[in-house]
Every structure is written in structure tokens, then in C-alpha cells.
Design a protein around this motif. Structure first.
Motif, PDB file in Angstrom:
ATOM      1  N   VAL A   1     -59.623  35.508 -99.559  1.00  0.00           N
ATOM      2  CA  VAL A   1     -59.000  36.793 -99.902  1.00  0.00           C
ATOM      3  C   VAL A   1     -58.931  37.018-101.413  1.00  0.00           C
ATOM      4  O   VAL A   1     -58.873  38.172-101.871  1.00  0.00           O
ATOM      5  N   HIS A   2     -58.923  35.954-102.213  1.00  0.00           N
ATOM      6  CA  HIS A   2     -58.839  36.121-103.668  1.00  0.00           C
ATOM      7  C   HIS A   2     -60.180  35.853-104.348  1.00  0.00           C
ATOM      8  O   HIS A   2     -60.600  36.610-105.231  1.00  0.00           O
TER       9      HIS A   2
ATOM     10  N   VAL B   1     -57.291  32.533 -85.836  1.00  0.00           N
ATOM     11  CA  VAL B   1     -56.072  32.897 -86.571  1.00  0.00           C
ATOM     12  C   VAL B   1     -55.565  31.711 -87.390  1.00  0.00           C
ATOM     13  O   VAL B   1     -55.190  31.849 -88.559  1.00  0.00           O
ATOM     14  N   PHE B   2     -55.575  30.512 -86.773  1.00  0.00           N
ATOM     15  CA  PHE B   2     -55.123  29.313 -87.481  1.00  0.00           C
ATOM     16  C   PHE B   2     -55.990  29.051 -88.715  1.00  0.00           C
ATOM     17  O   PHE B   2     -55.473  28.797 -89.809  1.00  0.00           O
ATOM     18  N   LEU B   3     -57.323  29.137 -88.550  1.00  0.00           N
ATOM     19  CA  LEU B   3     -58.231  28.879 -89.661  1.00  0.00           C
ATOM     20  C   LEU B   3     -58.118  29.955 -90.742  1.00  0.00           C
ATOM     21  O   LEU B   3     -58.245  29.664 -91.932  1.00  0.00           O
ATOM     22  N   GLN B   4     -57.869  31.199 -90.328  1.00  0.00           N
ATOM     23  CA  GLN B   4     -57.675  32.267 -91.305  1.00  0.00           C
ATOM     24  C   GLN B   4     -56.488  31.969 -92.215  1.00  0.00           C
ATOM     25  O   GLN B   4     -56.566  32.108 -93.435  1.00  0.00           O
ATOM     26  N   LEU B   5     -55.386  31.543 -91.603  1.00  0.00           N
ATOM     27  CA  LEU B   5     -54.183  31.239 -92.383  1.00  0.00           C
ATOM     28  C   LEU B   5     -54.381  29.989 -93.235  1.00  0.00           C
ATOM     29  O   LEU B   5     -53.983  29.941 -94.401  1.00  0.00           O
TER      30      LEU B   5
ATOM     31  N   ALA C   1     -60.333  36.335 -94.805  1.00  0.00           N
ATOM     32  CA  ALA C   1     -60.243  37.580 -94.057  1.00  0.00           C
ATOM     33  C   ALA C   1     -61.660  38.102 -93.830  1.00  0.00           C
ATOM     34  O   ALA C   1     -62.593  37.655 -94.495  1.00  0.00           O
ATOM     35  N   PRO C   2     -61.840  39.048 -92.891  1.00  0.00           N
ATOM     36  CA  PRO C   2     -63.175  39.588 -92.653  1.00  0.00           C
ATOM     37  C   PRO C   2     -63.819  40.096 -93.928  1.00  0.00           C
ATOM     38  O   PRO C   2     -63.203  40.814 -94.721  1.00  0.00           O
ATOM     39  N   ALA C   3     -65.087  39.690 -94.141  1.00  0.00           N
ATOM     40  CA  ALA C   3     -65.796  40.040 -95.375  1.00  0.00           C
ATOM     41  C   ALA C   3     -66.374  41.435 -95.285  1.00  0.00           C
ATOM     42  O   ALA C   3     -66.705  41.925 -94.211  1.00  0.00           O
TER      43      ALA C   3
END
Length: 429
Positions: free
Chosen positions: A291-292, A414-418, A423-425
Motif C-alpha cells: 500500500v505504501h 485477508v490474512f495475507l493482505q493484513l 491491496a489490489p494493484a
């Protein structure tokens, strides 16, 4: 050289590989304008052959082709780094693989941390590579002008004429041209692809082929065929013979060149994952970005893990062979799709097109390259690779078509996202 057997055959193979890469690239240029979507072979197979074969490709690409390419380049890097320390002999396999693994991990971290840093590494190593090849070429010209042409006497003596050796020689040559289809992975991002795709193919491959030929002439001018075949790092051996005490410069240059090539495999690796996930053929997590930092860290981490697993039992030669076998299997299928579009759908807009004979010729080459290594010397490993490719059809039905266990996959995503902060590219990442 070890597969072709003679200087003349070696130069013929290099020239032929350049011609094959150019013809295949021009065929891909038409595919890129008829199907103006990113994703390369995956999207072309999906639109012409169907979802099952497209899934077979993406599984093979993510688990075999991309990691194998990275691992093979990492081993080349390790050979160049270790060559000065093991003069006259091959380095121990454990040490070689540890250095290769270190290179893979370092570049995975670089590409996960910063796109800008990865681009800087690519630019610096590209400059070093061009300078090194220029030095080798000029050195060869000087030696030729001094009359060192003895290695070209009876240039075709000792040529290996059996089908298997010819196939392996082409595998080794085409490995060096393996970026000829890279632009088709990002067709959506190109301006005027009907002009820029074929232009890039012709200019780039012509220059690369000419440069490779000059470099190989230089190698053959400086080294005997026996020295060339026994060398584990040819550029380093050339540097020691021509530059003397300054030969270490070529070792550093060759290592940086391989390092840059390895960085390129990471840098371009997320596009197919993104397109496949967009079409529902891969887990969504592999198409996400931090995300960053905006880097495709899940795909990079996955490729790194698989590459390290491939590195454990593999050696450079077998990795190149199995990569090439798998790649040309799918190149043949992809170009069969172009042939289908030309015959069955001639009404489709074609801003750029090639004569129908070109895809036919490249398909014949692809069939030969798939069958050649197993005609004279069949190995059980090729059967394993074939079974793995075909197993994609079995996996597709329950997990993609019927979406078995969607709840579990959603929770894992969801776990891997956190955990990875992804987030979706966007399409242009």
C-alpha cells in the motif's frame, strides 16, 4: 559450444537463434495488435485456445518458467563471482548455490522495498553489461587483426550432428534471447503498439544478434574450443587471457551483468500474475501491491520461495533445458492461436500483420525444440515436466471452474493482505 561441438556450428546456432527470436517476436507483434491486452502468452492462449490451457500455462509460468529463469541466472552470477577464487577448477556446488541463493534473496528484498531502487540497479548493470560486451568485441577485433585466426581453421570439424545435441544447443542459444516476448506482457501500457512492437523486435534483436556474434567470435579468437567448453565463466577466462592482471575487471562486469538480468526477472515478474488474477485464474493475493511502496511483494515473495526450492536440486544446464522445453511448448500453442485467428477470423482488425508462413515456420521450430532433446536421449525428467504441465487441467476443474474451498481462500487472502500490508494493484503496476 559443448553441444554444438565446433566453432562454425556455434556461430551458426547463435545466428539461427537470433533469426528464430525475431520471427517469433514479429508473430507476437501481430498477436499484440489483434489482442491488445497485457499478459503475453496467458492472454493469447485464453482468447484463442481456452481457459484450461491458459491455466496450464500460468501454473507452469509461475511455478516452473519464471523461477527457473531466475535460478539459472543466479547460478551464472555465482559462477562469475566465484571464478577468481577457484581458478582452473569448478567451485563446490554448495558454495555456488549459497551465493546464488544470496543473490536471489537480496534482489527480492530490493524489488519489494522500492521500484525506484530496482530501476537504478537495472540501469547501472545495463551500462556495465554494454561496456563489458564492447570491450570483449574490441579485444576480439584487435586479436583478429593480429592474425589470430587459427581457431577458425576447419571451423566445422567435430560438429555434433545428432538431433538431441542440436536441440540442446538451440536451448542454450535461445536462453540468451529469452526477452524477445517481454513487451507483450505490457501491451496495454504501450503507445501505438502496432508500430512500436514490431519496430522494437527488429531493432533490438538485430542489435543483440550482431553483438552476440561479435562476442562469440572474440571468444573463439582468444580461446581454443577446448578452453571455451571447459570454462565455467567464459567472460572471466577471456579477461584473464587478454587483460592479464586486469582480468578481474571482466569478472566484476560479468557478475554485475548477471545480477542485472536477475533483477530484470523480478522487475517484470508481476504482470502475468496480475492479468491471471484479474481473469480469476490465480489467487487475488498474487496481483496485489504494497500500500505504501507500490511493489508487487506477494508475487515477488512467492517467486523467491519457488526459486530457492528449484535451486536446491538443480544445476544450470538442467534448469536451462527444462525452462526451454516448457517455454517452447507454450510458444507453439500461442502461435497456433495466431494461425487460428488468421484462418478463422480474418475480419479482425490487424494494424500490423505478418505473412502466414511465419507462424507456420516458428510452430515447426517449436515442435522440433520440444521433441529434439527426447528423441535420441530421452530422460525421465522431461516426462515429469510434461505431467506437471498436464496436471494443470486436473487442478483447473475443481479449484477454478467450480471454485472449491472459496471461503478458506478468502480468509487466507485477508490474512495475507493484513500481514503483508498489500491491496489490489492498479493496472499499470
Amino acid at each position: 559450444m559443448s553441444s554444438s561441438g565446433s566453432p562454425g556450428a556455434t556461430l551458426f546456432i547463435w545466428t539461427s537463434c537470433g533469426l528464430i527470436a525475431m520471427l517469433a517476436g514479429l508473430c507476437y507483434a501481430e498477436l499484440g495488435t489483434v489482442i491488445p491486452e497485457s499478459g503475453g502468452e496467458f492472454i493469447y492462449i485464453l482468447r484463442t485456445v481456452g481457459k484450461v490451457v491458459a491455466f496450464m500455462f500460468v501454473i507452469s509460468f509461475v511455478i516452473v518458467m519464471k523461477p527457473a529463469a531466475g535460478t539459472g541466472i543466479a547460478l551464472s552470477f555465482a559462477e562469475c563471482v566465484l571464478a577468481p577464487f577457484y581458478s582452473g577448477c569448478s567451485p563446490p556446488q554448495l558454495v555456488l548455490k549459497l551465493v546464488a541463493a544470496g543473490a536471489i534473496i537480496v534482489l527480492a528484498i530490493v524489488n519489494c522495498l522500492s521500484v525506484r531502487l530496482a530501476k537504478t540497479v537495472q540501469m547501472v548493470t545495463l551500462v556495465v553489461k554494454v561496456l563489458a560486451l564492447t570491450v570483449i568485441t574490441l579485444g576480439g577485433v584487435v586479436k583478429l587483426c593480429q592474425g589470430h585466426t587459427e581457431n577458425f581453421d576447419n571451423a566445422f570439424d567435430g560438429t555434433n550432428a545428432d538431433v538431441s545435441s542440436i536441440g540442446i544447443a538451440f536451448y542454450q542459444g535461445l536462453w540468451s534471447y529469452s526477452g524477445w516476448n517481454t513487451l507483450n506482457y505490457l501491451t496495454e501500457e504501450l503507445k501505438h503498439p502496432e508500430v512500436n512492437l514490431p519496430r522494437a523486435v527488429v531493432i533490438a534483436i538485430s542489435l543483440v544478434t550482431g553483438l552476440y556474434l561479435l562476442v562469440n567470435v572474440s571468444y573463439l579468437t582468444v580461446m581454443t574450443p577446448k578452453e571455451l567448453m571447459s570454462s565455467s565463466a567464459v567472460a572471466v577466462t577471456w579477461g584473464n587471457k587478454v587483460l592479464g592482471s586486469w582480468g578481474w575487471i571482466m569478472s566484476v562486469a560479468a557478475a554485475l551483468s548477471a545480477f542485472g538480468s536477475l533483477n530484470g526477472t523480478f522487475f517484470s515478474g508481476g504482470r502475468v500474475c496480475f492479468v491471471a488474477a484479474r481473469e480469476g485464474h490465480m489467487p487475488d493475493i498474487l496481483a496485489m501491491a504494497h500500500v505504501h511502496r507500490l511493489t508487487p511483494s506477494p508475487a515477488l515473495i512467492f517467486t523467491t520461495v519457488v526459486s530457492l526450492l528449484v535451486l536446491i536440486p538443480g544445476d544450470f544446464q538442467s534448469i536451462v533445458n527444462f525452462f526451454s522445453f516448457t517455454a517452447w511448448f507454450f510458444y507453439g500453442i500461442t502461435l497456433s492461436g495466431l494461425l487460428y485467428l488468421k484462418i478463422k477470423k480474418p475480419e479482425l482488425p490487424r494494424p500490423y500483420k505478418v505473412p502466414i508462413i511465419l507462424p507456420i515456420l516458428v510452430i515447426i521450430v517449436a515442435i522440433f525444440l520440444v521433441l529434439a532433446p527426447i528423441i535420441d536421449d530421452p530422460q525421465i525428467e522431461y516426462l515429469y515436466v510434461t505431467l506437471f504441465i498436464l496436471s494443470g487441467a486436473i487442478v483447473y476443474v475443481p479449484f477454478i471452474h467450480y471454485k472449491l474451498c472459496p471461503g478458506l481462500l478468502t480468509k487466507l487472502t485477508v490474512f495475507l493482505q493484513l500481514f503483508l500490508e498489500v491491496a489490489p494493484a492498479e493496472k499499470n503496476l
